[in-house]
Design an enzyme around this catalytic site. Structure first.
Site, PDB file in Angstrom:
ATOM      1  N   ASN A 114       0.872  -1.176   0.000  1.00  0.00           N
ATOM      2  CA  ASN A 114       0.000   0.000   0.000  1.00  0.00           C
ATOM      3  C   ASN A 114       0.905   1.221   0.000  1.00  0.00           C
ATOM      4  O   ASN A 114       1.476   1.576   1.027  1.00  0.00           O
ATOM      5  CB  ASN A 114      -0.886  -0.039   1.261  1.00  0.00           C
ATOM      6  CG  ASN A 114      -1.744   1.202   1.392  1.00  0.00           C
ATOM      7  OD1 ASN A 114      -1.824   2.020   0.473  1.00  0.00           O
ATOM      8  ND2 ASN A 114      -2.391   1.353   2.539  1.00  0.00           N
ATOM      9  N   LYS A 120       0.129   4.280  -0.400  1.00  0.00           N
ATOM     10  CA  LYS A 120      -0.485   5.489   0.173  1.00  0.00           C
ATOM     11  C   LYS A 120      -0.179   6.705  -0.730  1.00  0.00           C
ATOM     12  O   LYS A 120      -0.130   6.557  -1.946  1.00  0.00           O
ATOM     13  CB  LYS A 120      -0.031   5.688   1.619  1.00  0.00           C
ATOM     14  CG  LYS A 120      -0.249   4.420   2.453  1.00  0.00           C
ATOM     15  CD  LYS A 120      -0.034   4.609   3.931  1.00  0.00           C
ATOM     16  CE  LYS A 120      -0.244   3.280   4.646  1.00  0.00           C
ATOM     17  NZ  LYS A 120      -0.160   3.400   6.101  1.00  0.00           N
ATOM     18  N   HIS A 179      -9.604   1.328   4.786  1.00  0.00           N
ATOM     19  CA  HIS A 179      -8.330   1.518   5.493  1.00  0.00           C
ATOM     20  C   HIS A 179      -8.547   2.499   6.651  1.00  0.00           C
ATOM     21  O   HIS A 179      -9.330   3.441   6.525  1.00  0.00           O
ATOM     22  CB  HIS A 179      -7.268   2.046   4.526  1.00  0.00           C
ATOM     23  CG  HIS A 179      -5.902   2.029   5.123  1.00  0.00           C
ATOM     24  ND1 HIS A 179      -5.468   3.010   5.980  1.00  0.00           N
ATOM     25  CD2 HIS A 179      -4.892   1.136   5.026  1.00  0.00           C
ATOM     26  CE1 HIS A 179      -4.230   2.716   6.377  1.00  0.00           C
ATOM     27  NE2 HIS A 179      -3.866   1.582   5.809  1.00  0.00           N
ATOM     28  N   GLU A 199      -6.930   4.918   7.655  1.00  0.00           N
ATOM     29  CA  GLU A 199      -6.727   6.332   7.299  1.00  0.00           C
ATOM     30  C   GLU A 199      -7.953   6.898   6.583  1.00  0.00           C
ATOM     31  O   GLU A 199      -8.308   8.058   6.748  1.00  0.00           O
ATOM     32  CB  GLU A 199      -5.453   6.476   6.454  1.00  0.00           C
ATOM     33  CG  GLU A 199      -4.206   6.259   7.314  1.00  0.00           C
ATOM     34  CD  GLU A 199      -3.033   5.635   6.593  1.00  0.00           C
ATOM     35  OE1 GLU A 199      -2.979   5.636   5.354  1.00  0.00           O
ATOM     36  OE2 GLU A 199      -2.137   5.115   7.303  1.00  0.00           O
ATOM     37  N   GLU A 222      -5.826  -4.786  10.466  1.00  0.00           N
ATOM     38  CA  GLU A 222      -4.736  -3.843  10.742  1.00  0.00           C
ATOM     39  C   GLU A 222      -5.032  -3.092  12.036  1.00  0.00           C
ATOM     40  O   GLU A 222      -5.829  -2.139  12.031  1.00  0.00           O
ATOM     41  CB  GLU A 222      -4.613  -2.825   9.603  1.00  0.00           C
ATOM     42  CG  GLU A 222      -4.340  -3.432   8.248  1.00  0.00           C
ATOM     43  CD  GLU A 222      -3.748  -2.409   7.301  1.00  0.00           C
ATOM     44  OE1 GLU A 222      -2.594  -2.598   6.897  1.00  0.00           O
ATOM     45  OE2 GLU A 222      -4.420  -1.416   6.990  1.00  0.00           O
ATOM     46  N   GLY A 277       2.165   2.251  10.749  1.00  0.00           N
ATOM     47  CA  GLY A 277       3.111   3.349  10.585  1.00  0.00           C
ATOM     48  C   GLY A 277       3.810   3.752  11.868  1.00  0.00           C
ATOM     49  O   GLY A 277       4.479   4.778  11.924  1.00  0.00           O
ATOM     50  N   SER A 304       3.120  -2.206  10.352  1.00  0.00           N
ATOM     51  CA  SER A 304       4.566  -2.297  10.584  1.00  0.00           C
ATOM     52  C   SER A 304       5.162  -3.668  10.241  1.00  0.00           C
ATOM     53  O   SER A 304       6.094  -4.131  10.905  1.00  0.00           O
ATOM     54  CB  SER A 304       4.913  -1.900  12.024  1.00  0.00           C
ATOM     55  OG  SER A 304       4.508  -0.569  12.268  1.00  0.00           O
TER      56      SER A 304
HETATM   57  P1  PGA Z   1       2.641   0.232   7.699  1.00  0.00           P
HETATM   58  O1  PGA Z   1       1.207   0.482   7.009  1.00  0.00           O
HETATM   59  O2  PGA Z   1       3.183  -1.052   7.148  1.00  0.00           O
HETATM   60  O3  PGA Z   1       3.473   1.431   7.329  1.00  0.00           O
HETATM   61  O4  PGA Z   1       2.387   0.130   9.177  1.00  0.00           O
HETATM   62  C1  PGA Z   1       0.335  -0.570   6.777  1.00  0.00           C
HETATM   63  C2  PGA Z   1      -0.959  -0.060   6.201  1.00  0.00           C
HETATM   64  O5  PGA Z   1      -1.393   1.026   6.583  1.00  0.00           O
HETATM   65  O6  PGA Z   1      -1.580  -0.718   5.334  1.00  0.00           O
END
Ligand code: PGA
Length: 253
Positions: A10, A12, A98, A100, A168, A174, A214
């Site tokens: 992803n 983003k 997601h 976000e 998640e 993140g 992560s």
């Molecule tokens: P990350 O993000 O691996 O940077 O934690 C995962 C995601 O948001 O899909």
């Protein structure tokens, strides 16, 4: 029941066409050495999708996802992109729900549900994301939060064959903090039990549940080795070809 792993990047709000091309120059060479069977998915921004699809000609076995889609068909919806446009562009998967999108852009379970149905109706595959905040987990609400997200997000979805679920935990996205393999496995098992209640055991046994938050080369093998973890949705560690490939290498046991 064996479920093929699905490992998705992803990206983003990162990588325009030039950066994506540089990633693929390296990744498409590396992938030739990949011995595993995992499905591999890249999710660029809408703008970058066409150049990634074009570049994948000759770089087999990688599918493309978008990071969102409109629940509308067409018309006066400024700023939106439809499922038909994504299909035409060569997209196969759509990341939906997601955290976000939920927290920054206010997407509710009802909106996500409309998008999931629209995506399936277009013959595309949703990567349907769920996950709890730290406050919810610590407040003992993990199970109720996930149950609501699943029940409302998949409302009126009769068949899960084309649905991938991504669990998640918001506190692990993140942040560099990963759920322990045991925490992730326990939660995936719970998610599968919710699916069994709603869709029956054989649908629950078949549905793929990715872990996200992560994931990196150093923790991928342990996470992906858990019986109910069927892949990864990767943000930060998927921005460099080497580390995303490192995760893939840790997926073939
Ligand atoms: P990350 O993000 O691996 O940077 O934690 C995962 C995601 O948001 O899909």
């Amino acid at each position: 029941m064996s479920r093929n792993l699905i490992i998705a990047a992803n990206w983003k709000l990162n990588k325009g066409p030039a950066d994506a091309a540089a990633f693929l120059d390296a990744f498409c060479v590396a992938i030739k050495e990949f011995k595993g069977s995992a499905d591999i998915v890249l999710a660029p921004t809408f703008l970058t999708i066409p150049s990634v699809v074009a570049k994948l000609d000759g770089c087999d076995r990688i599918a493309v996802a978008s990071q969102n889609v409109s629940e509308q068909e067409s018309g006066a919806f400024t700023g939106e992109v439809s499922t038909a446009m994504l299909s035409e562009a060569g997209v196969q998967y759509v990341i939906l729900g997601h955290s976000e999108r939920r927290s920054i852009y206010g997407e509710t379970d009802a909106i996500i549900n409309a998008k999931v149905k629209k995506t399936l109706a277009a013959g595309l595959k949703p990567i349907f994301c769920i996950g709890e905040t730290l406050e919810e987990r610590e407040g003992g609400k993990l199970e109720s939060v996930l149950t609501t997200q699943i029940t409302d997000g998949l409302k009126d979805v009769a068949d899960l064959t084309d649905v991938v679920i991504a669990y998640e935990p918001v506190w692990a996205i993140g942040t560099g903090v990963t759920a322990s393999a045991e925490q992730a496995q326990d939660t995936h098992k719970f998610v599968r039990s919710v699916i069994a209640n709603l869709y029956g055991q054989s649908a629950a046994d078949a549905v793929r549940i990715q872990y996200g938050g992560s994931v990196k080369p150093a923790n991928a093998a342990e996470l992906l080795g858990q019986p109910d973890i069927d892949g990864a949705l990767v943000g930060g560690a998927a921005l460099e070809a080497e580390s995303f490939f490192g995760i893939l290498e840790n997926s073939s046991f």
